[in-house]
Design a protein around this motif. Structure first.
Motif, PDB file in Angstrom:
ATOM      1  N   GLN B  16       1.131  -0.936   0.253  1.00  0.00           N
ATOM      2  CA  GLN B  16      -0.236   0.374   0.539  1.00  0.00           C
ATOM      3  C   GLN B  16       0.667   0.815  -0.207  1.00  0.00           C
ATOM      4  OE1 GLN B  16      -3.380   0.308   0.464  1.00  0.00           O
ATOM      5  NE2 GLN B  16      -3.911  -1.794  -0.051  1.00  0.00           N
ATOM      6  N   TYR B  17       0.791   2.281  -1.440  1.00  0.00           N
ATOM      7  CA  TYR B  17       1.570   2.882  -0.966  1.00  0.00           C
ATOM      8  C   TYR B  17       0.786   4.204  -0.953  1.00  0.00           C
ATOM      9  CZ  TYR B  17       3.978   6.861  -2.875  1.00  0.00           C
ATOM     10  OH  TYR B  17       4.749   8.039  -2.480  1.00  0.00           O
ATOM     11  N   ASP B  18       1.462   5.534  -0.063  1.00  0.00           N
ATOM     12  CA  ASP B  18       0.342   6.783   0.066  1.00  0.00           C
ATOM     13  C   ASP B  18       1.426   7.767   0.200  1.00  0.00           C
ATOM     14  OD1 ASP B  18      -1.283   8.134   0.207  1.00  0.00           O
ATOM     15  OD2 ASP B  18      -2.130   7.520   2.421  1.00  0.00           O
ATOM     16  N   ALA B  19       1.045   9.290  -0.812  1.00  0.00           N
ATOM     17  CA  ALA B  19       2.259   9.853  -0.522  1.00  0.00           C
ATOM     18  C   ALA B  19       1.602  10.590   0.684  1.00  0.00           C
ATOM     19  CB  ALA B  19       1.188  10.537  -1.573  1.00  0.00           C
ATOM     20  N   SER B  20       2.487  11.439   1.176  1.00  0.00           N
ATOM     21  CA  SER B  20       2.826  12.500   2.466  1.00  0.00           C
ATOM     22  C   SER B  20       0.642  13.701   2.161  1.00  0.00           C
ATOM     23  CB  SER B  20       3.203  13.639   3.039  1.00  0.00           C
ATOM     24  OG  SER B  20       3.549  14.320   1.406  1.00  0.00           O
ATOM     25  N   THR B  23       1.662  16.643  -0.300  1.00  0.00           N
ATOM     26  CA  THR B  23       1.607  15.593  -1.465  1.00  0.00           C
ATOM     27  C   THR B  23       0.522  15.925  -2.507  1.00  0.00           C
ATOM     28  OG1 THR B  23       3.368  15.000  -1.122  1.00  0.00           O
ATOM     29  CG2 THR B  23       2.223  14.467  -3.437  1.00  0.00           C
ATOM     30  N   HIS B  24      -0.999  15.274  -1.346  1.00  0.00           N
ATOM     31  CA  HIS B  24      -2.154  15.346  -1.870  1.00  0.00           C
ATOM     32  C   HIS B  24      -2.519  16.605  -2.206  1.00  0.00           C
ATOM     33  CE1 HIS B  24      -3.064  10.551  -1.667  1.00  0.00           C
ATOM     34  NE2 HIS B  24      -2.629  10.436  -0.582  1.00  0.00           N
ATOM     35  N   VAL B  27      -1.279  18.432  -5.166  1.00  0.00           N
ATOM     36  CA  VAL B  27      -1.672  17.419  -6.791  1.00  0.00           C
ATOM     37  C   VAL B  27      -3.226  17.764  -6.966  1.00  0.00           C
ATOM     38  CG1 VAL B  27      -2.660  15.016  -6.926  1.00  0.00           C
ATOM     39  CG2 VAL B  27      -0.557  14.897  -6.550  1.00  0.00           C
ATOM     40  N   ILE B  28      -3.947  17.880  -5.130  1.00  0.00           N
ATOM     41  CA  ILE B  28      -5.327  18.213  -5.816  1.00  0.00           C
ATOM     42  C   ILE B  28      -5.517  19.634  -6.705  1.00  0.00           C
ATOM     43  CG2 ILE B  28      -7.290  19.404  -4.524  1.00  0.00           C
ATOM     44  CD1 ILE B  28      -7.403  16.521  -2.659  1.00  0.00           C
TER      45      ILE B  28
END
Lengths: 182, 861
Positions: B16-20, B23-24, B27-28
């Protein structure tokens, strides 16, 4: 949670809230998918950003409510493949940066270490597979795509996709077995 | 050793990879900014806006909506470049009412979505889309109903958008339409005659080219009448489009556009067909039937025309009648006659019913309850035709009766009519006796059927009835022994080509009996063997027929599992895991089982309250690892209050003791002391305080419930003493009248209303059962309700009707009533007297008798 079809409809009408909801719903899975395909978290974030950006600029590209996850997964896979073709160095990117950012879902420190190590092993093994096999495995297992969907994306027959999956899986099992024995 | 495929898949899934969060956010932010700039860039570019707007299927519908609306209110503001178009406009103005059917296709390969729209000149609108009927006025949704669910619903987004667009077209003109659709940027859109598209003199075709997009709109109008009959919106890039087909007629009634009138009909019980609801109050201008109700209005009911009647030497009555089909208002059909009576007052069972569609001929066989041993010859037969729509709570509407005094005595039916040999009716009756546990009656018939199972299908069926009887009586070892012997014949019968799919239900009793004996592996082997057995197929079947039969056979296996799996759970106590492994299924995720309960699981158990209970049981088990289990019982108060629903009583790893959940008012438990024999005779002394329990009672499995309650009382310093005291008792007598079908007996008061305190009123239904209630239950409920305050002062009933025995002796079954009324309150005795008298011929004489009362009070020191 709102139905995808309604979210898409709202997005087409310019709703930013709809985009946020869609992003929250799918971004993590797409990041995981891209990271597994590229073996590179920074690249994965770029890919997901690109996919969403292109979509909001032309939301009419997607018109099958209910298949949004599969469609976004396909977009991510296509984008990853483009990057892979352009930048061969990605094929051998080290996975360290990916490993330290995996999402931990265990509370015991011992189990956390074991799980981290296991993820590192699987990620390393995945990265050694030929790209087509890795892509097939990842899309099938993480993206939940059917072989027919994968075949359409790879422009091959469903049987070829299935073969790629089985070859990839066999190789992966051997690699993981070797690591344990070593 | 290499890891398994499943294990590798699981490990890949585990990545499972998740960005910080940063970062989200980045991107948004970036995507939203691209979205904003994109919309700003396009705000001045009508081409792309048009494209975006028209690309949305909803918007296409909306565009259709405004075109449709503009059509009725006239395109007065259309440019005058085309005289023909002006004629069309003028004709539109003369049309008082229209309806349109809109079909929208999302891409070249998709099935069109259909929406039906009716609109009056004063802009009242009704839309049917999917299972919804949406009512609107001047572009606003007033109310939406789902006619399948029979309730108010949120409007379908397509219908809502359609209405919303209509509300924005004000005043109605083409200019307004264009402004709404293209936000004021593209006003120069005028329908022009396209001579190339015209193929005949009686039709004129107009095109609207939408600037900045290859999409176009075409309108077909009749040259003579000038009325448009079709709109089409088309996207040549993808093949998606919208078609609107018009109908013109006189306006529908006000009721048609009235949501309240619709709701009244929706709540009515008589409109069971969804077609009746979808098109309620709609009248076809040409006088054709639109709904089953319309068809019924035209045809009404009729009595079938009896052609031949006879009684066989064994006493089976056969009836062949023309005009056998009656259509009901809900769209269903009833065929022939539903019941038969005779002047010997015998009860008849219908054992065969068939209908020949082309000839509209019904063929039926009735046999008396004592068939084939009751060979009395009646002097008169009364055949009864009823509209039976299958609802048990609704009285069947009588269509008519026919009295017969002449028939062909001791004759069988003509060769080319009833297909089954008469022996099968013996088996039908044997199955019926078996189902009603009249085993002697069944056996009496079975011994008349000759042959061995290996040689005769009738004989095999005979043995299957016997196997079923053993199974019902839990004689599993005998059932298995019989099943072992029958297996070769059952397999042969399973394989035999019968003109339809193979039926694996032949084996269910045997397999379930095996499971009840714990022979699970054998069940698994046999099930696999049956599944692997290829039934014979006729050589003349083509590929499609074979595929159809294969599909039907697969469905038969599914049906078989639906019967067998719950039985194996309930009777053999197999766990969900065992059943999954046994039949290679996933019960928890299989829709076929979602409505079923299992002894160790049902879908409801996924609710948090049940999960809490399971966890609580595990906690208790852990507690008893370090604490001694009680010799008999112990009551433990819980540390915290949480929502618990008990679905099992066993603690993990502890077999010697069970747990009972006490989690509501103490008095609620106490009033059930020794129920049902204590009905109406438990008195809880008034000063006993109201206590809400939050306790577990740990007890041994063999402990009777009243002992558990006594333990509970003891814990709270209470005791129960039995005192004899005079009470008012109604002694119940039965006048011997013939009883009604229990399904037709309902509570005396309707509708089901409550008083100001939320209590049910006397006489309204308090419970209903499709299996019916017997006399004991009805009396117990009366006494219990009369003693709802636990004062033990209400009326008691002493049953001297003898009904239970009469019903048992006559094989009528113990059921008296479909519904059980509520008997609380001062009005209850009078209503009860009347109801029991009218419905069952039960009268009461009042006496004072000394009876035992259970008094629950503080423990004497």
């Amino acid at each position: 949670m709102l139905d995808d079809a309604i979210l898409i409809w709202k997005l087409r009408s310019g709703s930013k809230e709809a985009f946020r909801l869609i992003y929250e719903q799918y971004a993590r899975d797409l990041l995981t998918l891209a990271a597994s395909l590229l073996g590179c978290p920074a690249g994965a974030e770029d890919v997901v950003q690109d996919v969403f950006t292109q979509w909001v600029q032309a939301p009419g590209r997607f018109r099958r409510p209910g298949n949004l996850r599969a469609w976004l997964s396909t977009c991510v896979a296509n984008r990853c493949r483009d990057l892979q073709r352009k930048d061969h160095s990605l094929r051998h990117t080290a996975v360290q940066s990916l490993e330290h950012r995996v999402n931990r879902q265990v509370d015991s420190p011992v189990r956390m270490v074991i799980q981290d190590e296991d993820i590192r092993r699987v990620s390393r093994a995945l990265n050694t597979l030929p790209y087509e096999q890795r892509e097939t495995l990842v899309l099938r297992v993480q993206g939940n795509l059917t072989f027919r969907q994968i075949a359409r994306l790879q422009k091959v027959s469903p049987k070829t996709s299935q073969s790629r999956y089985h070859y990839g899986m066999d190789k992966l099992r051997c690699l993981l077995d070797e690591e344990v024995n070593a | 050793m290499k890891p398994s495929k499943q294990s590798v898949e699981k490990r890949i899934r585990g990545i499972q990879y998740d960005a910080s969060p940063e970062t989200h956010d980045k991107v948004i932010g970036s995507v939203l900014s691209a979205m904003t700039s994109c919309s700003q860039k396009h705000s001045g570019a009508s081409a792309l806006l048009g494209n975006l707007i028209m690309k949305s299927p909803v918007t296409k519908l909306a565009f259709a909506a405004v075109l449709v609306t503009a059509a009725i209110f006239g395109f007065q503001h259309v440019g005058s470049s085309s005289i023909a178009w002006a004629d069309v406009v003028a004709q539109f103005n003369a049309v008082p009412y229209f309806s349109a059917t809109v079909y929208i296709k999302e891409d070249v390969a998709s099935d069109p979505k259909q929406m039906e729209v009716w609109m009056s000149r004063d802009r009242r609108t009704r839309i049917r889309i999917g299972t919804q009927v949406v009512f609107g006025n001047k572009g606003h949704v007033i109310k939406t109903f789902d006619f399948q669910q029979r309730q108010v619903a949120a409007p379908d987004p397509y219908a809502e958008q359609f209405m919303e667009r209509l509300s924005r077209v004000e005043p109605f003109s083409l200019d307004a339409v264009i402004r709404v659709m293209f936000q004021g940027d593209m006003q120069d859109v005028t329908p022009l005659v396209n001579p190339d598209a015209v193929i005949s003199q009686d039709m004129v075709v107009f095109d609207i080219d939408l600037p900045g997009t290859p999409e176009w709109v075409r309108i077909w109008a009749l040259r003579e009448s000038r009325l448009p009959v079709r709109f089409k919106i088309w996207d040549p890039r993808s093949g998606d489009g919208t078609d609107v087909v018009f109908e013109y007629a006189n306006e529908q009634s006000d009721a048609f556009f009235d949501p309240n009138a619709f709701e009244t009909q929706l709540q009515g019980r008589q409109n069971r067909s969804p077609v009746n609801m979808a098109y309620a109050n709609l009248k076809d201008p040409g006088g054709k039937a639109m709904t089953p109700e319309d068809m019924f209005a035209q045809s009404g009911y009729h009595l079938p025309d009896i052609k031949q009647v006879g009684i066989t030497p064994d006493g089976a009555v056969w009836i062949i009648a023309d005009k056998g089909r009656n259509r009901m208002p809900d769209g269903r059909n009833v065929y022939g006659f539903s019941r038969l009576e005779d002047d010997l007052d015998r009860e008849y069972v219908r054992v065969y019913a068939s209908h020949v569609t082309l000839a509209d001929q019904s063929q039926q066989v009735f046999v008396p309850a004592g068939y084939p041993f009751d060979q009395r010859i009646p002097g008169k037969l009364i055949v009864i035709c009823e509209a039976d729509d299958g609802r048990v709570r609704v009285e069947h509407e009588l269509i008519g009766t026919v009295e017969l005094t002449q028939w062909q005595q001791d004759q069988s039916w003509p060769d080319d009519t009833i297909r089954d040999p008469e022996n099968t009716f013996r088996l039908s009756m044997a199955w019926k006796h078996c189902a009603q546990k009249r085993y002697d009656e069944a056996e009496k018939i079975l011994v008349t059927i000759p042959g061995t199972p290996n040689e005769s299908r009738m004989a095999l069926e005979r043995e299957r009835v016997r196997l079923r009887m053993l199974f019902i009586q839990a004689a599993y070892a005998e059932a298995v022994a019989m099943g072992d012997g029958l297996m070769p014949a059952m397999k042969k019968e399973y394989q035999r080509w019968k003109g339809s799919s193979a039926d694996p239900s032949l084996f269910t009793d045997y397999l379930t009996a095996l499971a009840c004996l714990g022979q699970v592996d054998r069940v698994k082997d046999l099930w696999q063997e049956i599944k692997a057995t290829k039934p014979e197929l006729s050589a003349t079947l083509n590929r499609l027929a074979r595929e159809h039969i294969a599909e039907s056979t697969a469905y038969s296996f599914e049906l078989c599992l639906r019967t067998m799996v719950p039985q194996m759970s309930q009777k053999a106590h197999l766990s969900i895991e065992q059943l999954d492994a046994l039949f290679d299924i996933d019960i928890k995720h299989n829709e076929a089982f979602t409505h079923l309960g299992f002894w160790d699981w049902n879908p409801e158990f996924d609710q948090p309250e049940y999960k809490n209970w399971e966890r609580h049981l595990a906690d208790l088990s852990e507690y008893f690892q370090t604490h001694a289990l009680p010799e008999n019982m112990v009551l433990l108060e819980r540390d915290k209050k949480e929502a618990l629903k008990a679905n099992q009583y066993k603690m993990p790893n502890i077999a010697s003791h069970y747990v009972h959940n006490f989690d509501t008012h103490l008095k609620a438990y106490l009033k059930t002391y020794r129920y049902p024999e204590s009905a109406g005779r438990v008195r809880i002394e008034a000063h006993i305080p109201e206590v809400i329990l939050n306790h577990d009672l740990i007890y041994k499995p063999e402990t009777p419930y009243h002992e558990m309650l006594r333990f509970l009382m003891d814990h709270f310093g209470l005791e129960v003493v039995e005192v004899n005291e005079p009470r008012t008792v109604w002694v119940a007598h039965y006048d011997g009248r013939a009883l009604k079908d229990f399904k037709q007996v309902k509570a005396p008061v309707s509708p089901r209303v409550r008083d100001a305190n939320g209590q049910l009123k006397a006489g309204v239904m308090s419970s209903s059962s499709s299996g019916g209630w017997d006399v004991s239950y009805l009396f117990q409920r009366f006494m219990r309700d009369q003693n709802s305050e636990c004062k033990a002062t209400g009326i008691l009933i002493h049953d001297e009707t003898g009904l239970a025995k009469i019903q048992e002796d006559t094989g009528m079954g113990p059921r008296l009533s479909r519904e059980c009324p509520c008997w609380t309150g001062p009005d209850a005795p009078a209503i009860a007297r009347k109801w029991f008298g009218d419905e069952f011929g039960i009268t009461f004489t009042e006496e004072t008798r000394t009876v035992t009362t259970y008094v629950i009070r503080d423990k004497a020191d």
